[in-house]
Structures are given as C-alpha cells and as structure tokens.
Design a protein around this motif. Structure first.
Motif, PDB file in Angstrom:
ATOM      1  N   ALA A 170      19.635   5.930  -4.500  1.00  0.00           N
ATOM      2  CA  ALA A 170      19.958   5.409  -3.165  1.00  0.00           C
ATOM      3  C   ALA A 170      18.701   5.381  -2.298  1.00  0.00           C
ATOM      4  O   ALA A 170      18.104   6.420  -2.054  1.00  0.00           O
ATOM      5  N   GLY A 171      18.320   4.202  -1.833  1.00  0.00           N
ATOM      6  CA  GLY A 171      17.060   4.083  -1.084  1.00  0.00           C
ATOM      7  C   GLY A 171      15.907   4.388  -2.016  1.00  0.00           C
ATOM      8  O   GLY A 171      15.058   5.229  -1.767  1.00  0.00           O
ATOM      9  N   CYS A 172      15.882   3.643  -3.126  1.00  0.00           N
ATOM     10  CA  CYS A 172      14.999   3.976  -4.265  1.00  0.00           C
ATOM     11  C   CYS A 172      13.536   3.641  -4.025  1.00  0.00           C
ATOM     12  O   CYS A 172      12.673   4.027  -4.826  1.00  0.00           O
TER      13      CYS A 172
ATOM     14  N   ALA B  36      18.915  10.706  -4.011  1.00  0.00           N
ATOM     15  CA  ALA B  36      18.542  10.091  -2.724  1.00  0.00           C
ATOM     16  C   ALA B  36      17.319  10.843  -2.216  1.00  0.00           C
ATOM     17  O   ALA B  36      17.428  11.741  -1.376  1.00  0.00           O
ATOM     18  N   CYS B  37      16.169  10.494  -2.766  1.00  0.00           N
ATOM     19  CA  CYS B  37      14.928  11.196  -2.432  1.00  0.00           C
ATOM     20  C   CYS B  37      14.337  10.631  -1.135  1.00  0.00           C
ATOM     21  O   CYS B  37      13.970   9.448  -1.086  1.00  0.00           O
ATOM     22  N   SER B  38      14.285  11.468  -0.107  1.00  0.00           N
ATOM     23  CA  SER B  38      13.654  11.098   1.177  1.00  0.00           C
ATOM     24  C   SER B  38      14.174   9.786   1.748  1.00  0.00           C
ATOM     25  O   SER B  38      13.408   9.009   2.330  1.00  0.00           O
ATOM     26  N   SER B  39      15.422   9.520   1.568  1.00  0.00           N
ATOM     27  CA  SER B  39      15.928   8.216   2.008  1.00  0.00           C
ATOM     28  C   SER B  39      17.105   8.316   2.974  1.00  0.00           C
ATOM     29  O   SER B  39      17.141   7.595   3.988  1.00  0.00           O
TER      30      SER B  39
ATOM     31  N   TYR C 262      19.081   0.833  -5.421  1.00  0.00           N
ATOM     32  CA  TYR C 262      19.053  -0.114  -4.307  1.00  0.00           C
ATOM     33  C   TYR C 262      18.146   0.389  -3.200  1.00  0.00           C
ATOM     34  O   TYR C 262      17.889   1.577  -3.061  1.00  0.00           O
ATOM     35  N   ASP C 263      17.683  -0.569  -2.422  1.00  0.00           N
ATOM     36  CA  ASP C 263      16.861  -0.277  -1.249  1.00  0.00           C
ATOM     37  C   ASP C 263      17.020  -1.457  -0.313  1.00  0.00           C
ATOM     38  O   ASP C 263      17.257  -2.583  -0.756  1.00  0.00           O
ATOM     39  N   LYS C 264      16.858  -1.192   0.988  1.00  0.00           N
ATOM     40  CA  LYS C 264      16.999  -2.310   1.929  1.00  0.00           C
ATOM     41  C   LYS C 264      15.769  -3.213   1.913  1.00  0.00           C
ATOM     42  O   LYS C 264      15.797  -4.321   2.435  1.00  0.00           O
TER      43      LYS C 264
ATOM     44  N   SER D  40      20.022  -3.687  -0.866  1.00  0.00           N
ATOM     45  CA  SER D  40      21.280  -3.307  -0.215  1.00  0.00           C
ATOM     46  C   SER D  40      21.020  -2.116   0.697  1.00  0.00           C
ATOM     47  O   SER D  40      19.893  -1.627   0.800  1.00  0.00           O
ATOM     48  N   SER D  41      22.074  -1.673   1.357  1.00  0.00           N
ATOM     49  CA  SER D  41      21.939  -0.543   2.289  1.00  0.00           C
ATOM     50  C   SER D  41      22.927   0.553   1.899  1.00  0.00           C
ATOM     51  O   SER D  41      23.864   0.311   1.124  1.00  0.00           O
ATOM     52  N   PHE D  42      22.733   1.734   2.475  1.00  0.00           N
ATOM     53  CA  PHE D  42      23.580   2.882   2.136  1.00  0.00           C
ATOM     54  C   PHE D  42      25.058   2.561   2.327  1.00  0.00           C
ATOM     55  O   PHE D  42      25.897   2.962   1.536  1.00  0.00           O
ATOM     56  N   GLU D  43      25.351   1.815   3.400  1.00  0.00           N
ATOM     57  CA  GLU D  43      26.758   1.577   3.716  1.00  0.00           C
ATOM     58  C   GLU D  43      27.328   0.357   3.000  1.00  0.00           C
ATOM     59  O   GLU D  43      28.532   0.259   2.797  1.00  0.00           O
TER      60      GLU D  43
ATOM     61  N   GLY E  28      10.963   2.603  -6.853  1.00  0.00           N
ATOM     62  CA  GLY E  28      11.737   2.935  -8.047  1.00  0.00           C
ATOM     63  C   GLY E  28      11.121   3.924  -9.022  1.00  0.00           C
ATOM     64  O   GLY E  28      11.533   3.984 -10.178  1.00  0.00           O
ATOM     65  N   ARG E  29      10.214   4.744  -8.541  1.00  0.00           N
ATOM     66  CA  ARG E  29       9.620   5.771  -9.418  1.00  0.00           C
ATOM     67  C   ARG E  29      10.712   6.609 -10.099  1.00  0.00           C
ATOM     68  O   ARG E  29      10.708   6.769 -11.321  1.00  0.00           O
ATOM     69  N   ASP E  30      11.676   7.103  -9.305  1.00  0.00           N
ATOM     70  CA  ASP E  30      12.721   7.969  -9.859  1.00  0.00           C
ATOM     71  C   ASP E  30      13.717   7.170 -10.702  1.00  0.00           C
ATOM     72  O   ASP E  30      14.221   7.658 -11.714  1.00  0.00           O
TER      73      ASP E  30
ATOM     74  N   GLY F 282       0.828  -1.209   0.000  1.00  0.00           N
ATOM     75  CA  GLY F 282       0.000   0.000   0.000  1.00  0.00           C
ATOM     76  C   GLY F 282       0.858   1.253   0.000  1.00  0.00           C
ATOM     77  O   GLY F 282       0.584   2.211  -0.722  1.00  0.00           O
ATOM     78  N   TYR F 283       1.914   1.224   0.809  1.00  0.00           N
ATOM     79  CA  TYR F 283       2.830   2.367   0.872  1.00  0.00           C
ATOM     80  C   TYR F 283       3.465   2.598  -0.500  1.00  0.00           C
ATOM     81  O   TYR F 283       3.539   3.728  -0.994  1.00  0.00           O
ATOM     82  N   TYR F 284       3.889   1.509  -1.126  1.00  0.00           N
ATOM     83  CA  TYR F 284       4.572   1.664  -2.415  1.00  0.00           C
ATOM     84  C   TYR F 284       3.602   2.067  -3.527  1.00  0.00           C
ATOM     85  O   TYR F 284       3.994   2.781  -4.449  1.00  0.00           O
TER      86      TYR F 284
END
Ligand code: SAM
Length: 197
Positions: free
Chosen positions: A37-39, A100-103, A58-60, A85-88, A42-44, A5-7
């Motif tokens: 980053a933290g996509c 990195a939109c809102s991530s 990528y996104d966790k 994956s993660s940021f680090e 994947g809209r963007d 629902g969120y997505y």
C-alpha cells in the motif's frame, strides 16, 4: 529533487526491516497474496515477488508506477500487479500480507477510517499487517498540516483492537533526516499485527 531522484534514493534503501521478519509469521496455509500500500517505486513489492508472493502494489503516483512496471519486466501482470490508486479507492484483494512502509500517514485523515476498514477486510484470518504510523511528536505532525493521519499510542491500540493481535510496535521518536537529507524529527510506530477475525 525530481520524483525520479526521490525514487532512485528509495531504491537504494534496504527492504523495510519488519517486512523481512514477518515473512515467517504469515500462516502458511494461506495463499501467498500480498498488498503493498503506497508502494512508491516498489522496492518492497519486488522483494515480495522474489519471496514467492503474488503482489498487488499501488501508489497514487503515476511516475512511481511507470517506473515499477519498467523495472518489473516480465513479472508485471504475472506475479506483480501495479496500479495507480489511493488508500481509499484501491480494490483490495483477499490477502495474507499487507505492507505499508512509510505511506499510510499520507492518507487524508477524512478518509482514513474508510481506507483502514478496506485494508482490515482484505486481510484473511491469520494474515499479517506490517506498516508505519505517524505519532504526534513528528515535526510534520506538529505543523498541523491537516493532510496527515496521526495516531498517539492509545489511538493506535484502539485501531488494532477489534480485528488484530498486535505482535510488535517499534517506536522511533528521534531527530533524523528525510530520504532527501532534510533534517526533521521523526515520530513513527512500526506495527506488526496478525488478523484474528
Ligand atoms: C515515503 S513514500 C514510501 C514509498 C514506499 N512504501 C517505500 O517504502 O519506498 C510514500 C508513498 O506514499 C504514496 N502516497 C501518498 N499518498 C497516497 C495516497 N493517498 N494513496 C496512495 N499512495 C499515496 C506516495 O506517492 C509515496 O510513493
């Protein structure tokens, strides 16, 4: 609401406005390689593929990545490379655009410096970073949860000092709602910066 629902809601949103603007700012001699980053779903990332970029997204969240792979269809593995994956931990390619939109504010503050170093190193000279950071007046920041990376304006300046020329910072410090409609105070900085080293 479920992750799905969120997505669904995330896909109804406009592409991150700064991202449209920065397309004309990327040094045209650089290869069109972008990182989202933290996509999320994947809209963007899909928008950047449409703009002719090879996109490493990528996104966790494995739910989000499965959804993105499904939507991407045949471009998946050709011009779009989604990864859980993660940021680090992400293995950042050399890139000319990082979004990195809102991530990034969801990055654990303990690993943020390491993750940021990887992000900065990934961008080629003349490449563009565009993304959000969270400020101290945000209601989530005020909860002192400890799991969010927060920057005040001066700290943000220092983050970009060494390797970037900051082109624009748009500050939003106002009451608002989350994607799911919950009321909160937002304090974010949307930053556009060019890598100069
Ligand atoms: C508010 S959503 C934004 C998603 C997307 N950029 C967009 O604008 O629709 C934040 C995203 O960050 C992801 N995230 C949170 N912590 C993360 C981490 N440590 N590494 C990678 N992604 C993370 C979440 O799974 C979520 O999809």
């Amino acid at each position: 609401m479920s992750d799905e629902g969120y997505y669904d809601k995330a896909l109804e949103m406009e592409v991150y406005p700064h991202l449209r603007v920065v397309l004309d700012m990327v040094d045209t001699s650089l290869p069109r390689i972008a990182v989202d980053a933290g996509c999320g779903v994947g809209r963007d990332a899909l928008f950047l593929v449409e703009q002719g970029y090879v996109v490493h997204a990528y996104d966790k969240s494995d739910v989000a990545m499965a959804r993105l792979r499904e939507m991407a269809g045949k471009v998946c593995g050709e011009t779009l490379f989604p990864e859980v994956s993660s940021f680090e931990a992400f293995d950042y390619p050399k890139s000319s655009l990082i979004s990195a939109c809102s991530s990034l504010f969801f990055c654990d503050p303990g690993v943020f410096p390491f993750a940021w170093e990887k992000i900065a190193r990934s961008l080629m000279r003349g490449g563009i970073f565009c993304g959000h950071f969270m400020g101290p007046n945000d209601s989530w920041a005020r909860m002192e949860r400890g799991d969010l990376t927060i920057f005040d304006r001066a700290e943000l300046g220092r983050l970009f000092d060494r390797d970037f020329h900051v082109i624009d910072i748009h500050e939003n410090d106002a009451a608002g709602v989350t994607l799911l409609g919950a009321k909160k105070h937002w304090h974010t900085y949307s930053v556009v910066a060019r890598k100069n080293t």
